[in-house]
Write a protein that holds these residues in place. Sequence first.
Motif, short mmCIF file in Angstrom:
data_model
loop_
_atom_site.label_atom_id
_atom_site.label_comp_id
_atom_site.label_asym_id
_atom_site.label_seq_id
_atom_site.Cartn_x
_atom_site.Cartn_y
_atom_site.Cartn_z
N ARG A 135 0.70 11.52 -1.56
CA ARG A 135 0.14 10.36 -2.24
C ARG A 135 -1.04 9.81 -1.46
N VAL A 136 -2.01 9.23 -2.16
CA VAL A 136 -3.20 8.71 -1.50
C VAL A 136 -2.86 7.54 -0.58
N ASP A 137 -1.90 6.71 -0.97
CA ASP A 137 -1.54 5.58 -0.10
C ASP A 137 -0.91 6.08 1.20
N LYS A 138 -0.07 7.07 1.09
CA LYS A 138 0.57 7.62 2.28
C LYS A 138 -0.45 8.35 3.16
N LYS A 148 -3.16 -0.20 8.26
CA LYS A 148 -2.02 -0.46 9.14
C LYS A 148 -0.68 -0.24 8.43
N THR A 149 -0.61 -0.59 7.15
CA THR A 149 0.63 -0.43 6.39
C THR A 149 0.32 0.20 5.03
N ARG A 150 1.32 0.81 4.43
CA ARG A 150 1.14 1.38 3.10
C ARG A 150 0.95 0.28 2.07
N ASN A 151 1.53 -0.87 2.32
CA ASN A 151 1.36 -1.99 1.41
C ASN A 151 -0.11 -2.41 1.33
N CYS A 182 -5.68 -0.28 -3.68
CA CYS A 182 -5.69 0.51 -4.92
C CYS A 182 -5.66 -0.40 -6.14
N LYS A 183 -4.85 -1.44 -6.08
CA LYS A 183 -4.75 -2.37 -7.20
C LYS A 183 -6.07 -3.11 -7.45
N LYS A 196 -4.69 5.27 -8.37
CA LYS A 196 -3.48 4.48 -8.20
C LYS A 196 -2.85 4.91 -6.88
N PRO A 197 -1.94 4.10 -6.32
CA PRO A 197 -1.32 4.48 -5.05
C PRO A 197 -0.58 5.82 -5.10
#
Length: 131
Positions: A2-5, A14-17, A23-24, A36-37
């Motif tokens: 995943r792109v977020d990971k 620093k965090t996936r959040n 992304c949002k 999207k994440p």
Amino acid sequence: MRVDKYLWCVRYYKTRNMVTEACKKNHITVNGQVAKPSKEVFPTDKITFRKDQIIHTVIVLDIPQNRVGAKLVDIYRKDETPIEAFQHLELLKLSKEHYRKHGEGRPTKKDRRDIDGFNLDFDDNEDDTEQ
């Protein structure tokens, strides 16, 4: 992956959040399309994202198994962000310091009293010269 990971693993965020929030806000694109994440990334994909007023461009070279150390990040990505973007950010920081030094902030009560006292002294001197 995943792109977020991926962006978390190669230490851009620093965090996936934080990546999910970017992304949002449509700050991340993969191959020119808003991502999207959960968007999957593969080697040779081009990721463009905006962070700290800089538009970063990254090409995925390989997929890491998990978060990697800072020294190993270059194995998994090729950074094509122009140097001018970083120079522009430095110039922006210097221009902000020109007007007000970092850490000065708002005047304290003592500073305010000194300013008011200076203004009162100045007004008193004008009254003396008019007579």
